[in-house]
Structure formats: C-alpha cells, structure tokens
Scaffold this motif. Structure first.
Motif, PDB file in Angstrom:
ATOM      1  N   THR A 105       0.934  -1.253  -0.007  1.00  0.00           N
ATOM      2  CA  THR A 105      -0.080   0.111   0.139  1.00  0.00           C
ATOM      3  C   THR A 105       0.938   1.249   0.106  1.00  0.00           C
ATOM      4  N   ARG A 106       0.319   2.459  -0.119  1.00  0.00           N
ATOM      5  CA  ARG A 106       1.039   3.532  -0.048  1.00  0.00           C
ATOM      6  C   ARG A 106       0.320   4.671   0.227  1.00  0.00           C
ATOM      7  N   PHE A 107       0.821   5.822   0.902  1.00  0.00           N
ATOM      8  CA  PHE A 107       0.354   6.985   1.406  1.00  0.00           C
ATOM      9  C   PHE A 107       0.848   8.148   0.359  1.00  0.00           C
ATOM     10  N   ALA A 108       0.247   8.754  -0.410  1.00  0.00           N
ATOM     11  CA  ALA A 108       0.917   9.622  -1.550  1.00  0.00           C
ATOM     12  C   ALA A 108       0.188  11.214  -1.122  1.00  0.00           C
ATOM     13  N   PRO A 109       0.591  11.904  -0.329  1.00  0.00           N
ATOM     14  CA  PRO A 109       0.173  13.364   0.035  1.00  0.00           C
ATOM     15  C   PRO A 109       0.954  14.085  -1.116  1.00  0.00           C
ATOM     16  N   SER A 110       0.377  15.123  -1.200  1.00  0.00           N
ATOM     17  CA  SER A 110       1.182  16.412  -1.915  1.00  0.00           C
ATOM     18  C   SER A 110       1.303  17.214  -0.873  1.00  0.00           C
ATOM     19  N   PRO A 111       2.584  17.792  -1.206  1.00  0.00           N
ATOM     20  CA  PRO A 111       3.331  18.677   0.048  1.00  0.00           C
ATOM     21  C   PRO A 111       2.946  20.290  -0.457  1.00  0.00           C
TER      22      PRO A 111
ATOM     23  N   ILE B 128       5.801  11.178  -2.110  1.00  0.00           N
ATOM     24  CA  ILE B 128       5.710  12.722  -2.066  1.00  0.00           C
ATOM     25  C   ILE B 128       5.228  13.208  -3.376  1.00  0.00           C
ATOM     26  N   GLU B 129       3.862  13.556  -3.484  1.00  0.00           N
ATOM     27  CA  GLU B 129       3.585  13.696  -5.012  1.00  0.00           C
ATOM     28  C   GLU B 129       3.654  15.355  -5.170  1.00  0.00           C
ATOM     29  N   ASP B 130       4.993  15.524  -5.868  1.00  0.00           N
ATOM     30  CA  ASP B 130       5.438  17.076  -5.719  1.00  0.00           C
ATOM     31  C   ASP B 130       5.642  17.443  -7.050  1.00  0.00           C
TER      32      ASP B 130
ATOM     33  N   SER C  18       0.573  15.031 -15.230  1.00  0.00           N
ATOM     34  CA  SER C  18      -0.588  15.388 -14.372  1.00  0.00           C
ATOM     35  C   SER C  18      -0.655  14.424 -13.263  1.00  0.00           C
ATOM     36  N   TYR C  19      -1.507  14.887 -12.377  1.00  0.00           N
ATOM     37  CA  TYR C  19      -1.958  13.605 -11.342  1.00  0.00           C
ATOM     38  C   TYR C  19      -2.389  12.600 -12.065  1.00  0.00           C
ATOM     39  N   HIS C  20      -3.167  12.505 -12.855  1.00  0.00           N
ATOM     40  CA  HIS C  20      -3.590  11.208 -13.259  1.00  0.00           C
ATOM     41  C   HIS C  20      -2.447  10.137 -13.836  1.00  0.00           C
TER      42      HIS C  20
ATOM     43  N   VAL D 101      -5.194   2.467  -1.046  1.00  0.00           N
ATOM     44  CA  VAL D 101      -6.195   2.737  -0.030  1.00  0.00           C
ATOM     45  C   VAL D 101      -6.070   4.228  -0.283  1.00  0.00           C
ATOM     46  N   ARG D 102      -7.490   4.830  -0.409  1.00  0.00           N
ATOM     47  CA  ARG D 102      -7.270   6.428  -0.336  1.00  0.00           C
ATOM     48  C   ARG D 102      -8.760   6.846  -0.206  1.00  0.00           C
ATOM     49  N   GLY D 103      -8.946   8.136  -0.240  1.00  0.00           N
ATOM     50  CA  GLY D 103     -10.237   8.577   0.187  1.00  0.00           C
ATOM     51  C   GLY D 103     -11.191   8.584  -1.037  1.00  0.00           C
TER      52      GLY D 103
ATOM     53  N   ASP E 226     -12.999  10.690  -2.243  1.00  0.00           N
ATOM     54  CA  ASP E 226     -12.775  11.838  -2.955  1.00  0.00           C
ATOM     55  C   ASP E 226     -12.085  11.447  -4.206  1.00  0.00           C
ATOM     56  N   LEU E 227     -11.251  10.526  -4.318  1.00  0.00           N
ATOM     57  CA  LEU E 227     -10.515  10.182  -5.548  1.00  0.00           C
ATOM     58  C   LEU E 227     -11.206   9.072  -6.363  1.00  0.00           C
ATOM     59  N   PHE E 228     -12.410   8.721  -5.970  1.00  0.00           N
ATOM     60  CA  PHE E 228     -12.893   7.599  -6.567  1.00  0.00           C
ATOM     61  C   PHE E 228     -13.286   7.969  -7.899  1.00  0.00           C
TER      62      PHE E 228
END
Ligand code: GLU
Length: 290
Positions: A7-13, A43-45, A192-194, A210-212, A214-216
């Motif tokens: 899994t991963r967590f992928a926040p944008s800083p 880190i999605e920078d 882009s993000y996609h 595994v993500r919110g 809001d990204l469905f």
C-alpha cells in the motif's frame, strides 16, 4: 503470498497535513502491517510552484509523531519526470494525445458542463483544431497535453474490460468517457496527477490502493491509462472521509486544523492514531462509517 501486499500514502506537499490525512495514512499503513506487507510513502510534488520543502518535512514529522513507519525511503515524483515523459511519448506515438492551448477562463467561457469535483468536462476545443493551426500554435504557445478519450477507449477495444474491484463499492465498471479529455501533462509539468499516480503505483508494485472516496472518480481515468500502458490493476479501497462536526470534508483551503496544531495543543500522536483506529475522533470532528 504473505508479504506481497503493498500500500502507499501519497500526499502532495502543498500544505500541512490535517486529521483527514492521518485517517487515510493510518488505513493504508495498518492494511500493509496487518498483512506483513509493505507500506510506501510517496511525495506527490510534481506541482513545482505549490510544493514546499517545509511541507515535505512536515509530512515526515507528522506521520512519525502518529507512530507510523514506512518502508524504504520516501519517493518523490519530482525526481521521476523523465519516466512520466516516456509514458506520455508512448501515448502520443499511438496518436491518443493532442496539445491544448486553452486557459481555465477559455474553458469556463465555453459553457462546459460542470462535472463533479473534477470541474468541467473539457469541450474538446483543441481536439478540433486543423493540423496546420495546431502545428503553428504548438511552436508558439504554452500547452498542456490531453488524452483523446474516445480514441483511447476505441484503442483498447471499448470499456468492457475496464472494471475495477473496490473493497467497499464492489465491482465498478469504469466510465472514462464521462470524464472527457483529461489533461495528462500540464502546461507547467510533464505530467498530471492522473498520469504520475498511475505510472508510479505500477512502478512501485502497489497492490492495494487505499485512499479517500474523493479520488474515486479519478479511478475511471486511471483504469484507461493502465490498459493503454499495459499496467497491472491494483485492488482499490476508497474510504469515507473524516469530516468536521457539521459533516463538511476537511480541506487545507478551508482552514482545517493541522495535525501539527493538534500536537502543539498537547495531543499525543500514537493516542490519536489509536483513537481513529477505534472509530473515534477528537472533539469537532466526525468519522463516517464506510
Ligand atoms: N496526491 C494526492 C492527494 O494529495 C493523492 C493521490 C492518491 O492517493 O492517489 O490528494
């Protein structure tokens, strides 16, 4: 196979993390830990103008304070721009991309129909440019690259094979055409993000996203990119979002209290993580049921 779940967590800083991020990170982290798998931090920078080093450090500190650990070093999308460019070239070579010169104002003025949280569906203005005009403008004007979604869907033989399995929503049939010609490379970044998220999840061997929730909607687009780029399809879990007491989703731009401010007010990190695991929140927040 034990140990193979990733899994991963992928926040944008682009701002400080809030409690909603903590909730999401804990779910992805615990999912991997329970299975003896791997939990990655990415880190999605790619947004060079909005990403800030102090927010990167804040992400490391905030997750560590919660008691979360990630495997290996965090990865940075800003270091992978050449990889995204390769994927973009593949799609361009297949004739599935076109340059787009429109500004946000142009798109708003076109009366494009609003489309959920993703904004308006692009009306296709630049798809219809004649080749000579396109060539001339390409040489002279800043441009994004959009996918010609109808062509892309045709190239993969239709949407029939594009379902995904979502642990909460079940089997979801992707409907990428409803999202129109989304941007795959921005005017200011070669991805882009996609595009970046789809390429990276595959490159990092992520098996469970595994993500919110809001990204469905974004997953409809990601499924097409996976099919076009011959990438594996992970399992998805789009979890419900933690909200404020009135049920509004937390957002950096709405001034949601940061994790750092909760810690500064005396909140213990691991205790906070355990509270969220038990389905509880500090006062002023609410956790929906999935
Ligand atoms: N970077 C995205 C965000 O901060 C999340 C990416 C993802 O989980 O797919 O919202």
């Amino acid at each position: 196979m034990p140990g193979s779940l990733v899994t991963r967590f992928a926040p944008s800083p682009t701002g400080a993390l809030h409690l909603g991020h903590a909730f999401s990170a804990i779910q992805a982290h615990d999912r991997a830990r329970r299975a003896g798998g791997t939990f990655l931090l990415r880190i999605e920078d790619i947004d060079g103008t909005r990403s800030r080093p102090e927010h990167v450090q804040g992400i490391f500190d905030d997750l560590a304070t919660l008691g979360l650990t990630w495997d290996g070093a965090a990865s940075f999308q800003s270091a992978r721009l050449a990889v995204y460019e390769q994927s973009l070239s593949r799609l361009r070579d297949k004739g599935l991309l076109y340059p787009c010169f429109c500004t946000r104002a142009d798109i708003a003025a076109s009366g494009a129909a609003p489309h959920g949280s993703a904004g308006a569906v692009y009306p296709g203005t630049c798809r219809m440019l004649d080749p000579a005009t396109r060539r001339a403008r390409l040489a002279a004007e800043p441009h994004a690259w959009r996918i010609d979604m109808a062509r892309a869907v045709a190239a993969i033989g239709g949407t029939g094979g594009l379902a995904w399995h979502d642990e909460l929503a079940g089997v979801v049939q992707a409907d990428p055409l409803a999202h129109g010609d989304v941007v795959l490379a921005r005017k200011d970044a070669p991805a882009s993000y996609h595009l970046a998220v789809t390429v990276d999840d595959a490159a990092q061997g992520v098996t469970h996203i595994v993500r919110g929730v809001d990204l469905f909607e974004a997953t409809h687009v990601h499924r097409v990119l996976q099919a076009l780029l011959d990438l594996p399809v992970p399992l998805y879990r789009h979890h419900a979002l933690l909200t404020d007491a009135a049920g509004n989703r937390l957002a950096k731009r709405n001034g949601a209290p940061t994790l750092a401010s909760l810690y500064a007010a005396g909140q213990d990190g691991p205790a906070l993580a355990d509270m969220l695991r038990r389905g509880q929140t500090p006062p002023g927040f609410a956790l929906p049921r999935d």
